[in-house]
Every structure is written in C-alpha cells, then in structure tokens.
Design a protein around this motif. Sequence first.
Motif, PDB file in Angstrom:
ATOM      1  N   ASP A  60      12.976  -8.223  -1.854  1.00  0.00           N
ATOM      2  CA  ASP A  60      14.333  -8.616  -2.340  1.00  0.00           C
ATOM      3  C   ASP A  60      15.481  -7.702  -2.762  1.00  0.00           C
ATOM      4  OD1 ASP A  60      12.884  -8.286  -4.609  1.00  0.00           O
ATOM      5  OD2 ASP A  60      13.724 -10.040  -5.837  1.00  0.00           O
ATOM      6  N   LYS A  91      21.364 -15.952  -0.628  1.00  0.00           N
ATOM      7  CA  LYS A  91      20.342 -16.077   0.125  1.00  0.00           C
ATOM      8  C   LYS A  91      20.262 -15.526   1.685  1.00  0.00           C
ATOM      9  CE  LYS A  91      18.278 -20.321  -2.040  1.00  0.00           C
ATOM     10  NZ  LYS A  91      17.906 -21.939  -1.757  1.00  0.00           N
ATOM     11  N   GLU A  92      21.313 -15.664   2.005  1.00  0.00           N
ATOM     12  CA  GLU A  92      21.336 -14.941   3.665  1.00  0.00           C
ATOM     13  C   GLU A  92      21.114 -13.320   3.698  1.00  0.00           C
ATOM     14  OE1 GLU A  92      23.049 -18.900   3.289  1.00  0.00           O
ATOM     15  OE2 GLU A  92      23.654 -17.067   2.180  1.00  0.00           O
ATOM     16  N   MET A  95      17.677 -12.693   2.839  1.00  0.00           N
ATOM     17  CA  MET A  95      17.055 -12.948   4.122  1.00  0.00           C
ATOM     18  C   MET A  95      17.105 -11.914   5.147  1.00  0.00           C
ATOM     19  SD  MET A  95      14.957 -15.310   5.768  1.00  0.00           S
ATOM     20  CE  MET A  95      15.110 -16.961   4.985  1.00  0.00           C
ATOM     21  N   THR A  99      13.569  -9.596   5.652  1.00  0.00           N
ATOM     22  CA  THR A  99      13.292  -9.646   7.129  1.00  0.00           C
ATOM     23  C   THR A  99      12.978  -8.324   7.708  1.00  0.00           C
ATOM     24  OG1 THR A  99      13.914 -11.909   7.449  1.00  0.00           O
ATOM     25  CG2 THR A  99      13.561 -10.695   9.280  1.00  0.00           C
ATOM     26  N   HIS A 126      17.577 -17.810  -6.021  1.00  0.00           N
ATOM     27  CA  HIS A 126      17.742 -17.674  -4.624  1.00  0.00           C
ATOM     28  C   HIS A 126      16.832 -16.653  -3.935  1.00  0.00           C
ATOM     29  CE1 HIS A 126      21.473 -15.444  -6.086  1.00  0.00           C
ATOM     30  NE2 HIS A 126      20.957 -14.607  -5.138  1.00  0.00           N
ATOM     31  N   GLY A 127      16.869 -15.511  -4.653  1.00  0.00           N
ATOM     32  CA  GLY A 127      16.274 -14.601  -3.932  1.00  0.00           C
ATOM     33  C   GLY A 127      14.524 -14.700  -4.115  1.00  0.00           C
ATOM     34  N   GLU A 129      13.079 -17.640  -4.090  1.00  0.00           N
ATOM     35  CA  GLU A 129      12.795 -18.751  -3.099  1.00  0.00           C
ATOM     36  C   GLU A 129      13.017 -18.408  -1.611  1.00  0.00           C
ATOM     37  OE1 GLU A 129      14.661 -22.480  -5.562  1.00  0.00           O
ATOM     38  OE2 GLU A 129      16.208 -21.341  -4.373  1.00  0.00           O
ATOM     39  N   THR A 130      13.955 -17.240  -1.374  1.00  0.00           N
ATOM     40  CA  THR A 130      13.927 -16.523   0.101  1.00  0.00           C
ATOM     41  C   THR A 130      12.831 -16.090   0.376  1.00  0.00           C
ATOM     42  OG1 THR A 130      16.324 -16.355  -0.151  1.00  0.00           O
ATOM     43  CG2 THR A 130      15.361 -15.043   1.596  1.00  0.00           C
ATOM     44  N   ALA A 133       9.908 -18.380   1.283  1.00  0.00           N
ATOM     45  CA  ALA A 133      10.118 -18.807   2.617  1.00  0.00           C
ATOM     46  C   ALA A 133       9.574 -17.848   3.670  1.00  0.00           C
ATOM     47  CB  ALA A 133      11.580 -19.075   2.879  1.00  0.00           C
ATOM     48  N   LEU A 134       9.997 -16.679   3.403  1.00  0.00           N
ATOM     49  CA  LEU A 134       9.309 -15.343   4.162  1.00  0.00           C
ATOM     50  C   LEU A 134       8.047 -15.350   4.301  1.00  0.00           C
ATOM     51  CD1 LEU A 134      12.154 -12.665   3.754  1.00  0.00           C
ATOM     52  CD2 LEU A 134      11.921 -14.182   5.782  1.00  0.00           C
TER      53      LEU A 134
END
Length: 407
Positions: A60, A91-92, A95, A99, A126-127, A129-130, A133-134
């Motif tokens: 992150d 979040k974007e 992400m 990524t 938010h970090g 949770e991101t 998701a990854l």
Amino acid sequence: MELLIKNVIIDESNKPVDIAIENGFIKKIAENIVAPADRVIYGEGHVVIPGLVEAHLHLDKALIAGRLPNKSGTLKEAIEVTGKLKSTFTKEDVMTRATEAIEMLIQNGTTYVRTHAEFDPSGGFHGFETIMALKDKYKEVIDIQVVAFPQEGIFKSPGTEEMMHRAMELGADVVGGIPYNDTDAIAHIDLIFEIAKKYDRDIDLHQDFKDEYEGQTIAYLCEKTIKEGYQGRVSVGHLTTLGAMPDAELNPIIELMAKAQINVMCLPMTDLHLGGRNDEYNVRRAVTPVRKLRDGGVNVCLATNNIRNPFTPYGNGDLLQVAMLAIPVAHLGGADDLHTTLPMITENPAKALKLRNYGVKVGCEATLVVLDTKDYHNTILDMPERLFVIKNGHVTIELKRQLTKNY
C-alpha cells in the motif's frame, strides 16, 4: 501429465532430472521421464527453484518516493513524510500502485507474499480494503497474506484497537504490530497477543528498529510467546538493535529466540538506507546479525520491506537482488555461508508463512521458477533472468528472446 520439464537442475548435486506435473502437483522427479504431456518445457540444464517467497512487504506504500522525498534519509523523516502522504491516498491510487508492485513481484518469480496493510482512524480502511481486493484478484498467480498493521501505534492513536478487530473480521491473515512506535511497547505486545488468540492468527511485528539496543523488547516478546504457547507463530521484521549488542548480551537473547521459535525477516535494503545515520565514522551496517541468528537456530528470512518510497527509495521487487545485497552486508559470501542464502528467500520464509506442500519434491505444489543459470551454486550470484514462472502447474511467466537480424 499437464506439464513435463526436461533436463533441469534442482539441487547442489547439479545432476539433471525431469519433473512431471499433474493436477498442479509434482508427480515424479527422475532422469529421462517418458510420458505424454500437454506441454513439455526443455530446460537445457537450467536451474529450477521453488517459487520465491516475499516475507515482508508494504504494497500500500509502494512507489511514492517521488511525491515527497525523504531528504535526510532517516527513519524519523520517512515516518513523517509518509504520514503526510497517507492523507492523499485514495482507493484508486493504492490500487494503481499496489497493482504495479504486485506485477513486479510476479515477473521476478515471487509466488507468495506477506504484505502489511495499514490503517488508522484518520485514514480509514480504504488502503487495507484495496489490498484485500487485490489478494483475491491475483490469487491464481500469487498467494498474498495480509497483515493488519497499525503503523501509527494503537494506544497513541485512539480508535485503532477497534480497527484491529474489524480488520480481522474483514479477513486479515496475520495480526501486525509496531511496539516501538507506541506509548507503551509492552502493553502493545500484550494487546497484539490478545487479538491474535481471539482470532487464532499468527503475529508479525515491526520489532526494535533503531541503531542502539537500549529499550528493546525482543526478550519480553520471546517470553510472552512461550507463555502463550505461540512458539513458531511469531515473526519480527527489522530487529536491527541486535546488531549493536556485544555477544555476552546477545547470545542469551538468541537462545531465547530459538526457544520461542521466532522468525526473523531481515530487511537489508531498508535498514542499510535508514540505519547508522548518526554515525560519524565506521558507519554501521545497521542490519540484524544474520549469521549469528542462523547459527543460533533462528529461522532467518530476507525480504524487501518497501519498493521506492520514503523508507526505501529503490527496488524492483526482485528477491534475488535482496539476497545478492545481503551476501556482502551480512557476510554470507564465505564457502560455508553462501549455500545458506537461497533458503532465506525460499524455504525459510515458506516455514515462517506456514506454506504447505512447498518445495521441489514429489507431492509438493508445482510452483516453480526456471532460472537462466546452469549451476545451482550460482543461483544468486548469476542474478539470472526468470525463464519460466509456474504456479500450481500453470505457466504464468515465460521469457521469450528474439534476435533481430539487422546486419
């Protein structure tokens, strides 16, 4: 067979063998295997190792070095700069950067990673949770363990304790902590154990990260680990204070660490960069004493920690580079030491992360890397390109070279 790998080296004997893979597992290892296969990889005498294991990373916070530079190169400024930048993370943004960092790891043959994902009352989840998701998005090519990490401390940041519980409920794999960055390091450790026991999770702490050893809490952590029956379930990153200790005081701590089965993640890229900044001469290496820990029976791993941020303004996600750096820094280049380095980015972190069916043996998961070197002893020294990366029997990365005839 799904996959047959012909004529490769898998150990220090440098004896070529074939590897037959079926249903994502290694079915057979022998010379000259003859069997039908969906695909055959002709190894041509190249070295095969198990997938690399990144034991300590911050996805992150990757790739932010150019936004607000750490001009002094100190840990203090790194924490201050990152604290300012975190309020700008979306979040974007997380992400996109995470990524890119994950794909660096995959390209370089890392197939397992433990990443610390932080949160606090001001920045929210938010970090974290991101990263969760990854973890799901990339599960077919890399296994990601997520550590719930309270970077800003717990007691000095009211509301964080509740967030720690929420992070575990959201699926965090490991309970993280940072005793030295809180108002009461002992109470911090006690609380981490309380949370870990409640959710039956392992523990991974940023531990004793400074140049001097006064005030360190590693001995208490070991005693707590034994008292709570958590032997083998506690890992620590950094632990640089041990490098400042004379043997008479260090050796009893190493014995205690071995008894508690503490896993140590040495982070040479970060610790070399940030450590010893106040030394006027004979500047210290500022890394944990790898050889002494290893010889004392402690499970030692090498890891990256950060990729291009205020704590570590370089790196490309290549664990072989980390290992190559550690060889001179930790005095691992001797004839009796060099062969112990590769396990620090493969077998040792696999043990720390509790990976099952790991290795290049019959019955293990077929998660392998084919390297562009033909001598097992030179696996790190040659800094070889990754020719193939295989995850659970499926080729995920394949290096293709092409010579353009322009003469």
